[in-house]
Design a protein around this motif. Structure first.
Motif, mmCIF file in Angstrom:
data_model
loop_
_atom_site.group_PDB
_atom_site.id
_atom_site.type_symbol
_atom_site.label_atom_id
_atom_site.label_comp_id
_atom_site.label_asym_id
_atom_site.label_seq_id
_atom_site.Cartn_x
_atom_site.Cartn_y
_atom_site.Cartn_z
ATOM 1 N N SER A 140 0.581 -1.235 -0.001
ATOM 2 C CA SER A 140 0.212 0.104 -0.062
ATOM 3 C C SER A 140 0.826 1.221 -0.092
ATOM 4 C CB SER A 140 -1.066 -0.051 1.260
ATOM 5 O OG SER A 140 -0.157 0.267 2.434
ATOM 6 N N LEU A 141 0.238 2.356 -0.250
ATOM 7 C CA LEU A 141 0.949 3.541 -0.207
ATOM 8 C C LEU A 141 0.321 4.537 0.717
ATOM 9 C CD1 LEU A 141 1.199 4.665 -4.104
ATOM 10 C CD2 LEU A 141 2.959 3.766 -2.535
ATOM 11 N N SER A 142 1.227 5.112 1.555
ATOM 12 C CA SER A 142 0.905 6.184 2.362
ATOM 13 C C SER A 142 1.136 7.661 2.163
ATOM 14 C CB SER A 142 1.240 5.769 4.113
ATOM 15 O OG SER A 142 0.463 4.472 4.252
ATOM 16 N N PRO A 143 0.612 8.103 1.336
ATOM 17 C CA PRO A 143 1.031 9.705 0.759
ATOM 18 C C PRO A 143 1.066 10.659 1.913
ATOM 19 C CG PRO A 143 -1.023 9.047 0.057
ATOM 20 C CD PRO A 143 -0.877 8.083 0.754
ATOM 21 N N GLY A 144 1.922 11.463 1.878
ATOM 22 C CA GLY A 144 1.794 12.720 2.869
ATOM 23 C C GLY A 144 0.994 13.968 2.210
ATOM 24 N N ASN A 160 6.194 22.900 8.139
ATOM 25 C CA ASN A 160 6.397 22.155 9.182
ATOM 26 C C ASN A 160 7.040 20.668 8.875
ATOM 27 O OD1 ASN A 160 5.894 24.118 11.104
ATOM 28 N ND2 ASN A 160 3.749 23.416 11.439
ATOM 29 N N GLY A 161 6.854 20.326 7.588
ATOM 30 C CA GLY A 161 7.645 18.985 7.087
ATOM 31 C C GLY A 161 9.019 19.033 7.138
ATOM 32 N N PRO A 162 9.553 17.732 7.159
ATOM 33 C CA PRO A 162 10.920 17.663 7.151
ATOM 34 C C PRO A 162 11.546 18.384 5.961
ATOM 35 C CG PRO A 162 9.925 15.698 7.918
ATOM 36 C CD PRO A 162 9.024 16.684 7.567
ATOM 37 N N MET A 163 10.810 18.124 4.731
ATOM 38 C CA MET A 163 11.451 18.749 3.431
ATOM 39 C C MET A 163 11.085 20.119 3.084
ATOM 40 S SD MET A 163 11.394 15.308 0.991
ATOM 41 C CE MET A 163 12.354 16.080 -0.023
ATOM 42 N N ARG A 164 10.265 20.773 3.966
ATOM 43 C CA ARG A 164 9.785 22.134 3.986
ATOM 44 C C ARG A 164 8.790 22.468 2.632
ATOM 45 N NH1 ARG A 164 10.541 21.841 8.768
ATOM 46 N NH2 ARG A 164 12.328 23.030 9.876
ATOM 47 N N ARG A 165 8.200 21.309 2.104
ATOM 48 C CA ARG A 165 7.445 21.490 0.982
ATOM 49 C C ARG A 165 6.862 20.430 0.994
ATOM 50 N NH1 ARG A 165 8.732 18.236 -3.446
ATOM 51 N NH2 ARG A 165 10.688 16.942 -3.248
ATOM 52 N N HIS A 166 5.633 20.637 -0.141
ATOM 53 C CA HIS A 166 4.520 19.655 -0.208
ATOM 54 C C HIS A 166 4.657 18.502 -1.557
ATOM 55 C CE1 HIS A 166 2.572 21.527 -3.792
ATOM 56 N NE2 HIS A 166 2.914 22.619 -3.000
ATOM 57 N N GLY A 167 4.207 17.547 -1.446
ATOM 58 C CA GLY A 167 4.591 16.484 -2.761
ATOM 59 C C GLY A 167 3.826 16.811 -3.836
ATOM 60 N N MET A 168 4.517 16.384 -4.844
ATOM 61 C CA MET A 168 3.989 16.815 -6.223
ATOM 62 C C MET A 168 3.754 15.566 -7.014
ATOM 63 S SD MET A 168 6.385 19.808 -7.767
ATOM 64 C CE MET A 168 8.016 19.317 -6.575
ATOM 65 N N ALA A 169 2.678 15.645 -7.705
ATOM 66 C CA ALA A 169 2.107 14.499 -8.485
ATOM 67 C C ALA A 169 3.110 13.242 -9.171
ATOM 68 C CB ALA A 169 0.949 14.862 -9.517
ATOM 69 N N HIS A 170 4.160 14.003 -9.984
ATOM 70 C CA HIS A 170 5.188 12.750 -10.343
ATOM 71 C C HIS A 170 5.701 12.298 -9.108
ATOM 72 C CE1 HIS A 170 7.877 16.145 -9.470
ATOM 73 N NE2 HIS A 170 9.028 15.268 -9.303
ATOM 74 N N GLU A 171 5.804 12.698 -7.963
ATOM 75 C CA GLU A 171 6.563 11.964 -6.780
ATOM 76 C C GLU A 171 5.846 10.795 -6.032
ATOM 77 O OE1 GLU A 171 9.143 15.349 -5.055
ATOM 78 O OE2 GLU A 171 7.058 15.891 -4.811
ATOM 79 N N ILE A 172 4.599 10.833 -6.380
ATOM 80 C CA ILE A 172 3.832 9.630 -6.099
ATOM 81 C C ILE A 172 3.534 8.468 -7.228
ATOM 82 C CG2 ILE A 172 1.309 10.538 -6.497
ATOM 83 C CD1 ILE A 172 2.294 8.726 -3.232
ATOM 84 N N ALA A 173 3.939 9.110 -8.384
ATOM 85 C CA ALA A 173 3.564 8.189 -9.523
ATOM 86 C C ALA A 173 4.591 7.040 -9.400
ATOM 87 C CB ALA A 173 3.605 8.934 -10.813
ATOM 88 N N GLY A 174 5.902 7.265 -9.241
ATOM 89 C CA GLY A 174 7.051 6.545 -9.172
ATOM 90 C C GLY A 174 6.592 5.208 -8.283
ATOM 91 N N PHE A 195 5.834 1.233 -9.331
ATOM 92 C CA PHE A 195 6.612 0.214 -8.718
ATOM 93 C C PHE A 195 5.544 -0.794 -8.188
ATOM 94 C CE2 PHE A 195 8.220 -1.315 -4.615
ATOM 95 C CZ PHE A 195 9.143 -2.489 -5.072
ATOM 96 N N LEU A 196 4.876 -0.462 -7.148
ATOM 97 C CA LEU A 196 3.694 -1.288 -6.751
ATOM 98 C C LEU A 196 2.961 -2.189 -7.759
ATOM 99 C CD1 LEU A 196 2.519 0.447 -3.326
ATOM 100 C CD2 LEU A 196 4.252 -1.586 -3.745
ATOM 101 N N ALA A 197 2.673 -1.655 -8.938
ATOM 102 C CA ALA A 197 1.910 -2.162 -9.942
ATOM 103 C C ALA A 197 2.651 -2.810 -10.840
ATOM 104 C CB ALA A 197 1.345 -1.169 -10.709
ATOM 105 N N SER A 198 4.163 -3.048 -10.905
ATOM 106 C CA SER A 198 4.971 -3.596 -11.778
ATOM 107 C C SER A 198 5.272 -5.053 -11.189
ATOM 108 C CB SER A 198 6.132 -2.766 -11.984
ATOM 109 O OG SER A 198 7.190 -2.961 -10.722
ATOM 110 N N ALA A 199 6.156 -5.695 -11.959
ATOM 111 C CA ALA A 199 6.713 -7.108 -11.529
ATOM 112 C C ALA A 199 7.787 -6.737 -10.616
ATOM 113 C CB ALA A 199 7.103 -7.837 -12.870
#
Length: 67
Positions: free
Chosen positions: A1-5, A26-40, A44-48
């Motif tokens: 499963s994925l647990s996105p921030g 307040n997050g460790p990276m001081r920014r929010h996630g972008m769509a391409h960062e959840i796609a990878g 991976f989980l959908a692949s062999a």
């Protein structure tokens, strides 16, 4: 499963909401996630490549769970 921030959509980011700004700052990276960062990880989980994984959770949260 994925647990996105924090992955706000473009419409939310454009509104400059105080809550989103506070959470982003307040997050460790001081920014929010972008769509391409959840796609990878999703691909991976959908692949062999993840065929022998079971019961695992990938945290894609910019380090929030590391705190």
């Amino acid at each position: 499963s994925l647990s996105p921030g924090l992955f706000p959509g473009d419409e939310i980011v454009a509104q400059k909401l105080p809550l989103v700004d506070r959470l982003t700052g307040n997050g460790p990276m001081r920014r929010h996630g972008m769509a391409h960062e959840i796609a990878g990880p999703a691909l991976f989980l959908a692949s062999a490549a993840s065929s022998f994984m079971t019961g695992a959770d990938l945290k894609v949260d910019g380090g929030w769970t590391a705190w």
